[in-house]
Design a protein around this motif. Structure first.
Motif, PDB file in Angstrom:
ATOM      1  N   LEU B 179       0.812  -1.212   0.000  1.00 54.81           N
ATOM      2  CA  LEU B 179       0.000   0.000   0.000  1.00 54.81           C
ATOM      3  C   LEU B 179       0.845   1.263   0.000  1.00 54.81           C
ATOM      4  CD1 LEU B 179      -2.920  -0.382  -0.148  1.00 54.81           C
ATOM      5  CD2 LEU B 179      -3.131   0.094   2.296  1.00 54.81           C
ATOM      6  N   THR B 180       1.800   1.346   0.929  1.00 56.77           N
ATOM      7  CA  THR B 180       2.594   2.562   1.052  1.00 56.77           C
ATOM      8  C   THR B 180       3.404   2.838  -0.222  1.00 56.77           C
ATOM      9  OG1 THR B 180       2.678   2.090   3.394  1.00 56.77           O
ATOM     10  CG2 THR B 180       4.137   3.824   2.585  1.00 56.77           C
ATOM     11  N   PRO B 181       4.134   1.839  -0.753  1.00 55.14           N
ATOM     12  CA  PRO B 181       4.889   2.128  -1.988  1.00 55.14           C
ATOM     13  C   PRO B 181       3.984   2.566  -3.136  1.00 55.14           C
ATOM     14  CG  PRO B 181       5.505  -0.014  -1.080  1.00 55.14           C
ATOM     15  CD  PRO B 181       4.397   0.493  -0.239  1.00 55.14           C
ATOM     16  N   LEU B 182       2.870   1.852  -3.303  1.00 54.14           N
ATOM     17  CA  LEU B 182       1.990   2.196  -4.418  1.00 54.14           C
ATOM     18  C   LEU B 182       1.411   3.597  -4.259  1.00 54.14           C
ATOM     19  CD1 LEU B 182      -0.011  -1.047  -5.313  1.00 54.14           C
ATOM     20  CD2 LEU B 182       1.983  -0.069  -6.424  1.00 54.14           C
ATOM     21  N   THR B 183       1.136   3.968  -3.004  1.00 50.85           N
ATOM     22  CA  THR B 183       0.573   5.294  -2.782  1.00 50.85           C
ATOM     23  C   THR B 183       1.618   6.367  -3.099  1.00 50.85           C
ATOM     24  OG1 THR B 183      -0.582   4.256  -0.950  1.00 50.85           O
ATOM     25  CG2 THR B 183      -0.822   6.612  -1.153  1.00 50.85           C
ATOM     26  N   TYR B 184       2.839   6.169  -2.591  1.00 49.53           N
ATOM     27  CA  TYR B 184       3.889   7.170  -2.841  1.00 49.53           C
ATOM     28  C   TYR B 184       4.213   7.279  -4.320  1.00 49.53           C
ATOM     29  CZ  TYR B 184       4.915   8.174   2.012  1.00 49.53           C
ATOM     30  OH  TYR B 184       4.821   8.608   3.295  1.00 49.53           O
ATOM     31  N   LEU B 185       4.145   6.111  -5.004  1.00 54.12           N
ATOM     32  CA  LEU B 185       4.451   6.129  -6.429  1.00 54.12           C
ATOM     33  C   LEU B 185       3.216   6.449  -7.265  1.00 54.12           C
ATOM     34  CD1 LEU B 185       6.765   2.987  -6.517  1.00 54.12           C
ATOM     35  CD2 LEU B 185       7.439   5.400  -6.549  1.00 54.12           C
ATOM     36  N   GLY B 186       2.100   6.744  -6.582  1.00 56.00           N
ATOM     37  CA  GLY B 186       0.843   6.987  -7.306  1.00 56.00           C
ATOM     38  C   GLY B 186       0.675   8.432  -7.712  1.00 56.00           C
ATOM     39  N   GLY B 187       1.765   9.200  -7.655  1.00 59.33           N
ATOM     40  CA  GLY B 187       1.687  10.572  -8.155  1.00 59.33           C
ATOM     41  C   GLY B 187       1.117  11.570  -7.168  1.00 59.33           C
ATOM     42  N   ILE B 188       1.378  11.345  -5.875  1.00 56.89           N
ATOM     43  CA  ILE B 188       0.967  12.363  -4.903  1.00 56.89           C
ATOM     44  C   ILE B 188       1.852  13.597  -5.064  1.00 56.89           C
ATOM     45  CG2 ILE B 188       0.806  12.955  -2.461  1.00 56.89           C
ATOM     46  CD1 ILE B 188       0.435  10.091  -1.806  1.00 56.89           C
ATOM     47  N   PHE B 189       3.159  13.340  -5.196  1.00 58.39           N
ATOM     48  CA  PHE B 189       4.117  14.434  -5.115  1.00 58.39           C
ATOM     49  C   PHE B 189       4.594  14.905  -6.485  1.00 58.39           C
ATOM     50  CE2 PHE B 189       4.612  12.084  -1.103  1.00 58.39           C
ATOM     51  CZ  PHE B 189       4.277  13.103  -0.230  1.00 58.39           C
ATOM     52  N   SER B 191       3.854  14.761 -11.048  1.00 56.29           N
ATOM     53  CA  SER B 191       3.027  14.362 -12.182  1.00 56.29           C
ATOM     54  C   SER B 191       3.809  13.329 -12.982  1.00 56.29           C
ATOM     55  CB  SER B 191       2.755  15.591 -13.058  1.00 56.29           C
ATOM     56  OG  SER B 191       2.480  15.170 -14.374  1.00 56.29           O
ATOM     57  N   ILE B 192       3.123  12.278 -13.448  1.00 56.80           N
ATOM     58  CA  ILE B 192       3.894  11.252 -14.160  1.00 56.80           C
ATOM     59  C   ILE B 192       4.409  11.765 -15.503  1.00 56.80           C
ATOM     60  CG2 ILE B 192       2.854   9.214 -13.069  1.00 56.80           C
ATOM     61  CD1 ILE B 192       1.240   8.895 -15.711  1.00 56.80           C
ATOM     62  N   GLN B 193       3.935  12.929 -15.913  1.00 59.08           N
ATOM     63  CA  GLN B 193       4.482  13.534 -17.133  1.00 59.08           C
ATOM     64  C   GLN B 193       5.963  13.832 -16.969  1.00 59.08           C
ATOM     65  OE1 GLN B 193       2.495  13.360 -19.467  1.00 59.08           O
ATOM     66  NE2 GLN B 193       0.553  13.235 -18.386  1.00 59.08           N
ATOM     67  N   ASN B 206      -0.205   1.088 -11.899  1.00 55.97           N
ATOM     68  CA  ASN B 206      -0.504   1.285 -10.479  1.00 55.97           C
ATOM     69  C   ASN B 206      -1.914   1.838 -10.314  1.00 55.97           C
ATOM     70  OD1 ASN B 206      -0.714   2.149  -7.871  1.00 55.97           O
ATOM     71  ND2 ASN B 206       1.129   3.435  -7.891  1.00 55.97           N
ATOM     72  N   PRO B 207      -2.830   1.045  -9.760  1.00 60.29           N
ATOM     73  CA  PRO B 207      -4.231   1.498  -9.682  1.00 60.29           C
ATOM     74  C   PRO B 207      -4.403   2.775  -8.855  1.00 60.29           C
ATOM     75  CG  PRO B 207      -3.901  -0.562  -8.457  1.00 60.29           C
ATOM     76  CD  PRO B 207      -2.658  -0.314  -9.227  1.00 60.29           C
ATOM     77  N   ILE B 208      -3.523   2.945  -7.874  1.00 64.59           N
ATOM     78  CA  ILE B 208      -3.704   4.112  -6.999  1.00 64.59           C
ATOM     79  C   ILE B 208      -3.478   5.416  -7.768  1.00 64.59           C
ATOM     80  CG2 ILE B 208      -2.826   5.236  -4.908  1.00 64.59           C
ATOM     81  CD1 ILE B 208      -2.494   2.548  -3.669  1.00 64.59           C
ATOM     82  N   LEU B 209      -2.656   5.348  -8.803  1.00 71.38           N
ATOM     83  CA  LEU B 209      -2.425   6.511  -9.650  1.00 71.38           C
ATOM     84  C   LEU B 209      -3.745   7.069 -10.199  1.00 71.38           C
ATOM     85  CD1 LEU B 209      -0.128   8.114 -11.330  1.00 71.38           C
ATOM     86  CD2 LEU B 209      -0.813   6.598 -13.177  1.00 71.38           C
ATOM     87  N   TYR B 210      -4.631   6.136 -10.586  1.00 65.22           N
ATOM     88  CA  TYR B 210      -5.891   6.550 -11.200  1.00 65.22           C
ATOM     89  C   TYR B 210      -6.792   7.231 -10.179  1.00 65.22           C
ATOM     90  CZ  TYR B 210      -4.274   3.685 -15.020  1.00 65.22           C
ATOM     91  OH  TYR B 210      -3.523   3.171 -16.040  1.00 65.22           O
TER      92      TYR B 210
END
Ligand SMILES: Nc1ncnc2c1ncn2[C@@H]1O[C@H](COP(=O)(O)OP(=O)(O)OP(=O)(O)O)[C@@H](O)[C@H]1O
Ligand SMILES: [Mg+2]
Lengths: 316, 257
Positions: B179-189, B191-193, B206-210
């Motif tokens: 959960l924690t890795p996916l959340t941090y890598l989900g674009g909180i901080f 933009s994946i651009q 990563n579903p959390i990204l969506y």
């Protein structure tokens, strides 16, 4: 008449591969006060677990007041109140919340649930502790709490798995009174216990399980009538140095002040006293050596074990 | 049970859950609020000042939605995990198992409890964020529906985790390693651009990204990904997890012997 509980050819093999029930048939009539006895590991809790849907059965049929526990489980479950052997209360929750919530799981609306919770807290002597968390209760109080919880939805069948384990004598007697009362009011009760005087004083029907099989299923009266002899212990006023011959009596001297005697039901006890008086032996008091049911229980369980032993030897 | 009685049973479980996390609010509500405030101060306030605008919005404003979402995700999950595992561990879950309350009501009650805690913590975090940023709301319906669905999804995740858990360590494995890795890598901080092509593609798995992107869209009107796709993914996950949960409950997995 639909039985309160009907069990047909019930079997249970645990995942470990151990077969705890080997085909049990049992009927409990409505309004009965029924004792389910047996030594440790006999399969009593397993049977109760299946009836209350906490254990999955391997084979057989169970119905509660005519409701099959597989196909009509909602109605079957509504009929049952369970006091389990192991304490399964949430230790952080206050008593009144536990009871009101339990009523809620049976669809009883909150206000009514709280009323019922208060009533049963009072009935079981827990009113003063109603807002305390379970962890602050003594063991005996937790047992009473589980009885209150089992009754909160007015079940027609109350199943108690060793409800009086670790409960002091005074409370145990008041629990007995309470159970008699709700039985008299129409609730069918099934009880397991290792205190046989408890079963003898409360129950009208009795079944004994040993090693996953039913070894006895009859009324308490009939069972006790099977007891051909009883052993009594006599306390004497004057010490004896030697036991005078008493023909026709099976009597032993334990020490100078105490005698032990086997009395058969047909001969009665008068002749013994007459013979003792004739020899100037004065009896101060007399008591049963063991509880009558205990004596029977031992012989039945012993009997079934010897029988099994013999079968095994024959197979070998 | 009649429908009315089922409703009573549902309300009972839900109410019990809310009472539980409210009673221990120092353990359940306060810590995530403190942690998130620290993020606001350090990443948004101190470091964020050095970072220029992200997709045209102030860095602080960019990370607020993601941080709210993170608190909702972890709190929905951990509420159900600790409550249901606790009930299993103490065996007080048997109170419900012996009752006529159907499994789907039991599940709904626990999920509603997890959603409630997620939303309470998310709400408080949102209030705290007002000290640090101006909250734009571009499309409230999107924000509200996405946060609700996400809370449901992670409550379900917590439920399944607690069914499989055999000891207290088992309930922290998934949050820590998944959960924690996916959340941090989900674009909180970020933009994946900003990512190189390769990592951008990986991130799309990563579903959390969506969820974070859809939620941020509701606030800021910007997103790295398609909104319909986000809804589709969240709802698909919910359906699958509901099916798994009900299957495990019906089997009595880990509860009936
Ligand atoms: N979950 C389980 N897995 C494997 N075996 C089990 C399980 N539960 C019980 N057993 C076994 O099944 C048998 C019957 O157990 P049960 O608890 O029904 O006995 P009981 O008659 O209630 O005994 P007691 O008087 O000690 O409570 C025992 O041999 C026990 O070890
Ligand atoms: Mg037992």
């Amino acid at each position: 008449m639909t039985p309160a509980l009907s069990i047909r050819n019930l079997t249970k093999t645990y995942q470990s591969g151990y077969t705890a029930l080997k085909g049990i048939d049992l009927d409990v009539n409505p309004g009965d006060f029924f004792a389910l006895l047996g030594p440790n590991g006999a399969g009593k809790s397993t049977t109760i677990g299946i009836v209350t849907s906490l254990v999955t059965k391997t084979g057989g049929k169970v119905s509660v007041f005519g409701h099959d526990i597989d196909t009509d489980f909602s109605k079957a479950k509504s009929c049952i109140g369970l006091v389990p052997q192991e304490i399964n209360l949430n230790i952080f929750e206050p008593l009144i919340q536990i009871l009101a919530n339990q009523a809620g799981y049976y669809g009883i609306a909150r206000r009514r649930a709280l009323e019922r919770a208060e009533y049963y807290l009072g009935r079981l002597g827990l009113w003063d502790r109603r807002n305390d968390a379970v962890r602050t209760l003594s063991g005996g109080m937790k047992r009473r709490m589980m009885i209150a919880r089992a009754l909160i939805h007015d079940p027609r069948l109350l199943i108690l798995d060793e409800p009086t384990a670790g409960v002091d004598i005074e409370i145990r007697r008041s629990m007995w009174e309470f159970l008699r009362e709700i039985n008299a009011a129409g609730t069918t009760i099934i009880l397991t216990t290792h205190y046989l005087e408890e079963a003898e004083s409360l129950c009208r029907h009795i079944a004994i399980i040993d090693n996953g099989l039913l070894v006895e299923n009859t009324t308490m009266k009939k069972l006790l009538a099977k007891l051909h002899t009883e052993t009594f212990v006599l306390d004497l006023r004057m010490p004896l140095t030697q036991l005078p011959p008493l023909p026709g009596h099976d009597i032993r001297m334990l020490d100078g002040h105490t005698l032990e005697v086997e009395i058969s039901r047909d001969s009665g006890i008068n002749k013994l006293f007459a013979d003792l008086s004739a020899r100037n032996i004065e009896v101060l008091s007399m008591r049963n050596k063991t509880n009558r049911l205990e004596q029977l229980f031992m012989s039945l369980v012993e009997g079934s074990r010897q029988h099994r032993g013999a079968c095994r030897r024959r197979q070998a | 049970m009649t429908l009315d009685q089922k409703l009573v049973a549902f309300r009972t479980i839900f109410y019990k859950e809310v009472v539980r996390f409210s009673r221990i609010w120092i353990q359940t509500i306060l810590p995530p609020v403190i942690t998130t405030s620290l993020y606001f101060i350090i990443f948004g306030g101190l470091i964020g000042r050095q970072i220029h605008a992200m997709e045209g919005v102030r860095y602080m404003d960019f990370i607020v939605p993601g941080l709210i979402m993170m608190s909702v995700i972890t709190n929905s999950y951990s509420n159900v995990v600790s409550s249901f595992y606790g009930a299993k561990f103490q065996r007080s879950i048997e109170e419900m198992l012996v009752s006529p309350t159907p499994n789907w009501i039991i599940l709904s009650g626990f999920i509603a409890g997890g959603v409630a805690r997620g939303l309470v913590v998310g709400g408080v975090v949102t209030l705290v964020s007002l000290f640090f940023s101006r909250l734009h709301v571009y499309n409230p319906w999107v924000s509200v529906s996405v946060v609700l669905l996400t809370a449901v999804l992670f409550s379900l995740g917590g439920f399944i985790n607690s069914i499989f858990a055999r000891n207290f360590d088992d309930i922290s494995i998934v949050p820590t390693f998944v959960l924690t890795p996916l959340t941090y890598l989900g674009g909180i901080f970020y933009s994946i651009q900003m990512l190189p092509e390769f990592w951008r593609r990986i991130s799309l798995g990563n579903p959390i990204l969506y969820m974070i992107n859809a939620f941020r869209y509701g606030f800021l009107g910007i997103s790295d990904i398609n909104l319909d796709l986000s809804y589709g993914i969240i709802i698909a996950f919910i359906l699958v997890l509901v099916a798994i949960s009900l299957y495990l409950l019906d089997r009595g997995y880990g509860m009936r012997s």
